[in-house]
Design an enzyme around this catalytic site. Structure first.
Site, PDB file in Angstrom:
ATOM      1  CD  GLN A  46      -2.931   2.894   6.866  1.00  0.00           C
ATOM      2  OE1 GLN A  46      -3.479   3.296   7.889  1.00  0.00           O
ATOM      3  NE2 GLN A  46      -3.577   2.783   5.727  1.00  0.00           N
ATOM      4  CG  ASP A  76      -2.865   8.104  -1.302  1.00  0.00           C
ATOM      5  OD1 ASP A  76      -2.754   8.616  -0.174  1.00  0.00           O
ATOM      6  OD2 ASP A  76      -2.575   6.930  -1.545  1.00  0.00           O
ATOM      7  NE  ARG A 124       0.273   1.348   3.373  1.00  0.00           N
ATOM      8  CZ  ARG A 124       1.222   2.208   3.611  1.00  0.00           C
ATOM      9  NH1 ARG A 124       2.486   1.812   3.669  1.00  0.00           N
ATOM     10  NH2 ARG A 124       0.984   3.490   3.784  1.00  0.00           N
ATOM     11  N   GLY A 125       0.276   2.416  -0.161  1.00  0.00           N
ATOM     12  CA  GLY A 125       1.067   3.634  -0.331  1.00  0.00           C
ATOM     13  C   GLY A 125       1.190   3.891  -1.832  1.00  0.00           C
ATOM     14  CB  ALA A 126       0.422   6.916  -3.841  1.00  0.00           C
ATOM     15  NE  ARG A 149      -6.098   0.972  -1.636  1.00  0.00           N
ATOM     16  CZ  ARG A 149      -5.442   1.474  -0.609  1.00  0.00           C
ATOM     17  NH1 ARG A 149      -4.167   1.196  -0.433  1.00  0.00           N
ATOM     18  NH2 ARG A 149      -6.038   2.270   0.253  1.00  0.00           N
ATOM     19  CG  ASN A 170      -1.824  11.648   2.797  1.00  0.00           C
ATOM     20  OD1 ASN A 170      -1.380  10.710   2.143  1.00  0.00           O
ATOM     21  ND2 ASN A 170      -1.437  11.873   4.041  1.00  0.00           N
ATOM     22  CE  LYS A 171      -4.862   5.843   4.536  1.00  0.00           C
ATOM     23  NZ  LYS A 171      -5.878   5.027   3.849  1.00  0.00           N
TER      24      LYS A 171
HETATM   25  O1  MRU Z   1      -4.418   3.311   2.289  1.00  0.00           O
HETATM   26  P1  MRU Z   1      -2.938   3.470   2.145  1.00  0.00           P
HETATM   27  O2  MRU Z   1      -2.161   2.863   3.270  1.00  0.00           O
HETATM   28  O3  MRU Z   1      -2.457   2.999   0.793  1.00  0.00           O
HETATM   29  O4  MRU Z   1      -2.700   5.031   2.210  1.00  0.00           O
HETATM   30  C1  MRU Z   1      -1.395   5.522   2.132  1.00  0.00           C
HETATM   31  C2  MRU Z   1      -1.310   6.989   2.283  1.00  0.00           C
HETATM   32  O5  MRU Z   1      -2.293   7.682   2.461  1.00  0.00           O
HETATM   33  C3  MRU Z   1       0.056   7.603   2.129  1.00  0.00           C
HETATM   34  O6  MRU Z   1       0.170   8.735   2.932  1.00  0.00           O
HETATM   35  C4  MRU Z   1       0.244   8.019   0.668  1.00  0.00           C
HETATM   36  O7  MRU Z   1      -0.009   6.940  -0.200  1.00  0.00           O
HETATM   37  C5  MRU Z   1       1.595   8.531   0.413  1.00  0.00           C
HETATM   38  S1  MRU Z   1       2.789   7.230   0.369  1.00  0.00           S
HETATM   39  C6  MRU Z   1       4.326   7.811   0.047  1.00  0.00           C
END
Ligand code: MRU
Length: 357
Positions: A201, A242, A48-50, A91, A252-253
């Protein structure tokens, strides 16, 4: 700092992913042998994470090409089109996913238009997936350098979610890259990590990876940040993203927007760190960004433990959008962009200068 966390790797057997659902209590690697497995790995949050999602999707396309049996390039095109659709449905918010799939499509088209054979195109696609991965790590290194320069010595930085090595191609990370960059530049930086309900996370991943690199980290629940900011305990906020719209609105999250409002209230700089592959110039504003909604059980349960009554109404938005006026600066591999973002981000895309070492 060890600087050695790489969450996704290509191997002869397939794509290797560190299973982030099990961290921090178990470090287990999965071998994903088909593009369908990679798509499930993204959807189920093994990775996970963009940026990490983008790198994984590129490897997924390369895997689809690798397992294609046949010699007709048009048949390969059809197979890749289908695989790309499956990967794209995993996603919706992280634009790096679509960015990587589009780039792989263009690579395929280049091979086809140059008259290359199926086996040559397979190699071209694998080489480009690896290049996407390498370029991502290099982008994080530059983000770390530029962002690290913005942090003060002896400061405490608050971060939300996990925008670290785990969330990218690896090594530095975006928000955690900025922190690692400052430490690399000899500054003493301590981190406050929001636990980041509901998926945790911050508690599970950010705390783990900062401890791996010996960077001091204090874990808090999401509702403590206002109190700590009011007491003067935070000198900067750094988060990842993201998807960033052309005007600098930042998805973002979930909970990032609340942190940005609090930072603004207390006069604390709010920095966003992300590679340009996260900036979506086709989204004019944050209103154009699709926001993922996830399963209700993430809110009603923690792992298998039920917290809320059966049948309660639940909202589970995975992301929110922070309006650009709350963003002090956006740090990318091209440097530090400031308002007005429509102009500064566009300039960064136009900038082709060679990156400093
Ligand atoms: O749902 P996730 O864990 O994929 O969300 C991740 C985030 O929101 C991160 O902050 C974002 O992807 C930046 S990662 C460098």
């Amino acid at each position: 700092m060890k600087l050695n966390i790489i969450p996704v790797k290509w191997a002869d057997e397939g794509v290797l992913m560190l299973d982030q659902r099990l961290l921090p209590t178990e470090e287990k690697w999965l071998t994903l042998r088909t593009y369908n497995d990679v798509a499930s790995g993204i959807k189920d949050m093994v990775v996970r994470g963009a940026p990490a999602i983008g790198v994984s999707a590129a490897y997924g396309v390369a895997l689809a090409a690798k397992s294609f049996v046949g010699t007709n390039v048009d048949d390969l095109a059809e197979e890749l089109e289908y695989a790309s659709e499956v990967l794209a449905k995993t996603r919706p918010t992280a634009v790096n996913l679509f960015w990587a799939i589009d780039r792989m499509k263009r690579t395929f088209e280049r091979g086809r238009s140059e008259g290359k054979s199926v086996s040559e195109i397979k190699q071209l696609l694998l080489d480009d997936a690896k290049a996407i991965h390498d370029e991502d790590i290099e982008a994080q290194r530059l983000i770390a350098k530029y962002g690290g320069e913005l942090l003060e010595n002896d400061s405490t930085v608050l971060t939300h979610c996990n925008a670290g090595a785990l969330a990218t191609g690896g090594v530095w990370g975006t928000a955690l890259g900025v922190i690692r960059g400052a430490v690399d530049q000899g500054k003493a930086v301590a981190v406050i990590a929001d636990e980041t309900r509901p998926y945790l996370q911050g508690a599970r991943l950010t705390a783990w990876e900062l401890m791996e690199d010996d960077i001091p980290v204090t874990l808090i629940t999401d509702n403590m940040s206002g109190h700590i900011m009011k007491k003067g305990g935070v000198q900067a906020v750094v988060v990842g993203s993201d998807r960033i719209a052309a005007n600098g609105d930042v998805a973002n999250k979930i909970g990032t927007y609340m942190v940005a409002v609090l930072a603004h209230r207390h006069g604390i700089p709010f920095y966003v760190a992300a590679p340009l592959s996260t900036v979506d110039m086709n989204c004019q504003t944050g209103d154009d960004i699709p926001i993922e909604e996830r399963d209700r059980t993430e809110v009603t349960h923690v792992k298998d433990n039920q917290l809320a009554p059966d049948g309660v109404g639940v909202s589970n938005y995975a992301f929110d959008v922070t309006p650009n006026e709350l963003v002090t600066a956006i740090i990318t591999e091209k440097g530090v962009a400031r308002a007005p973002y429509t102009e500064s981000l566009r300039k960064q895309f136009e900038q082709t200068t060679k990156a400093p070492a």
